[in-house]
Write a protein that holds these residues in place. Structure first.
Motif, PDB file in Angstrom:
ATOM      1  N   ASP A 163       0.824  -1.225   0.000  1.00  0.00           N
ATOM      2  CA  ASP A 163       0.000   0.000   0.000  1.00  0.00           C
ATOM      3  C   ASP A 163       0.849   1.263   0.000  1.00  0.00           C
ATOM      4  O   ASP A 163       0.336   2.338   0.328  1.00  0.00           O
ATOM      5  CB  ASP A 163      -0.915   0.014   1.237  1.00  0.00           C
ATOM      6  N   LYS A 166      -0.328   4.596  -1.197  1.00  0.00           N
ATOM      7  CA  LYS A 166      -1.282   5.424  -0.427  1.00  0.00           C
ATOM      8  C   LYS A 166      -0.610   6.684   0.109  1.00  0.00           C
ATOM      9  O   LYS A 166      -1.294   7.631   0.482  1.00  0.00           O
ATOM     10  CB  LYS A 166      -1.885   4.617   0.722  1.00  0.00           C
ATOM     11  N   HIS A 191      -3.730   4.113  -5.848  1.00  0.00           N
ATOM     12  CA  HIS A 191      -2.546   3.768  -5.049  1.00  0.00           C
ATOM     13  C   HIS A 191      -1.801   2.546  -5.581  1.00  0.00           C
ATOM     14  O   HIS A 191      -0.598   2.441  -5.405  1.00  0.00           O
ATOM     15  CB  HIS A 191      -2.901   3.601  -3.566  1.00  0.00           C
ATOM     16  N   HIS A 216      -2.385  -6.237  -6.006  1.00  0.00           N
ATOM     17  CA  HIS A 216      -3.081  -6.776  -4.824  1.00  0.00           C
ATOM     18  C   HIS A 216      -4.572  -6.497  -4.800  1.00  0.00           C
ATOM     19  O   HIS A 216      -5.303  -7.088  -3.997  1.00  0.00           O
ATOM     20  CB  HIS A 216      -2.397  -6.332  -3.521  1.00  0.00           C
TER      21      HIS A 216
END
Ligand SMILES: [Fe+2]
Length: 363
Positions: A163, A166, A191, A216
């Motif tokens: 992540d 982000k 992201h 993902h």
């Protein structure tokens, strides 16, 4: 130990686990008896649930696969590095690799234990704690799939960084204390690509790690994003991260909803394997994650009610239970232990939520 919303806490209850923030500071220590003042402080800190001691299982220690101090250290280093990436786009992969190695060593040393606890976290810290959790959960799944050390370290690193994009999402969207609008959701979805671009530009980062960030949110049936990849087009590592990611998100408290219980998350994930998640990986995953964690208040098909005191990898759905109430809902003549694995016809029919307020007789 039992997870209780801060809004339902009562003075006199005892904190069952240190409450830490992502900087590693202890906000309230294990063993503290709650007062009105402490409860108000927890609510002011945006902490929505905590663990409290259950007097019926005071003698039970929950074995943790990851040492709490190590986990918090990992979160702290990850947070510092993520914030540096947000500020100046500089990624120092060595720091992340060091945490990944720490996670793999710790999980491998405790691979016979089950993951038990949901985190208590303030919202602004969500991304950092979530990233470390995903890394830990992914490594467990990797062990279950028979991965060796190199693959586990790659997986752990991908979990930490999945992540990272982000950090380029505006903070007011990332930490919005409500559901995102459709337009905000589109920005948030960016992201995956932003993370991939950051990672692939760094020659020290393996392309597979970059692809875990990229893939993902892809789903085997093509319903994911950003590219709508299907089936084998998605790397196995990304499928593992997807399961760890969804599981941790479901059981975590969010600003707009409380986290759900592990057995509910299990049901939801199982349902999602029909369309969106990989069943083989999911089965392996729930060998290591307690579906009925120690401390759960449960009812057996005999009608009796008690507390889970032990679970094993071999029999995840058949834990050992300390029976407190009889089938009529009154105090059992004698508190006793029932090991469901030895009782083929007996099983859990219900897990009580805190608002159901099961009242046990005083110890
Ligand atoms: Fe994500």
């Amino acid at each position: 130990m039992q997870r209780v919303s801060t809004s339902n806490l009562q003075p006199g209850q005892v904190i069952g686990r240190d409450i830490l923030n992502a900087d590693g500071d202890v906000l309230l220590r294990w063993g503290i008896v709650l007062t009105e003042k402490y409860i108000k402080r927890l609510i002011d800190l945006d902490i929505y649930s905590v663990y409290i001691e259950n007097p019926y299982i005071k003698d039970i220690i929950i074995p943790q696969p990851i040492n709490e101090r190590i986990r918090i250290k990992a979160v702290k280093i990850l947070k510092e590095n993520f914030l540096r990436i947000r500020a100046n786009k500089i990624l120092d992969i060595r720091e992340f690799s060091a945490i990944a190695n720490l996670v793999v060593d710790e999980v491998c040393a405790n691979r016979n234990l089950l993951i038990h606890l949901t985190d208590i976290r303030a919202y602004d810290d969500y991304t950092f704690i979530h990233s470390v959790n995903v890394s830990i959960l992914a490594v467990f799944a990797g062990i279950g799939l028979g991965y060796g050390e190199t693959k586990l370290k790659e997986l752990a690193l991908g979990g930490l960084l999945h992540d990272v994009g982000k950090m380029f999402v505006p903070k007011d969207i990332l930490n919005k204390p409500a559901k995102l609008t459709e337009a905000e959701m589109e920005i948030m979805k960016g992201h995956s690509l932003l993370g991939f671009e950051l990672l692939r530009k760094n020659p020290e980062v393996s392309l597979l790690v970059a692809h875990m960030a990229f893939q993902h949110h892809e789903r085997p049936n093509g319903s994911g994003y950003p590219r709508g990849l299907q089936g084998d087009e998605i790397h196995e590592y990304a499928n593992i991260i997807a399961i760890a990611d969804v599981y941790d998100a479901l059981i975590s408290d969010r600003p707009y909803r409380r986290g759900i219980l592990p057995h509910e998350a299990y049901e939801i994930l199982l349902e999602l394997t029909r369309t969106q998640l990989d069943l083989t990986i999911l089965k392996v995953f729930f060998k290591y994650v307690a579906i009925f964690p120690v401390g759960s208040l449960v009812q057996i098909n005999t009608g009796e009610i008690g507390v889970v005191i032990e679970v094993t990898q071999q029999f995840p759905l058949k834990p050992k239970i300390r029976i407190i109430l009889n089938a009529s809902g009154h105090a059992a003549d004698k508190v006793y232990e029932m090991n469901l694995k030895d009782r083929p016809t007996q099983f859990i029919i219900k897990v009580f939520r805190e608002e159901e307020r099961i009242v046990f007789p005083p110890v």
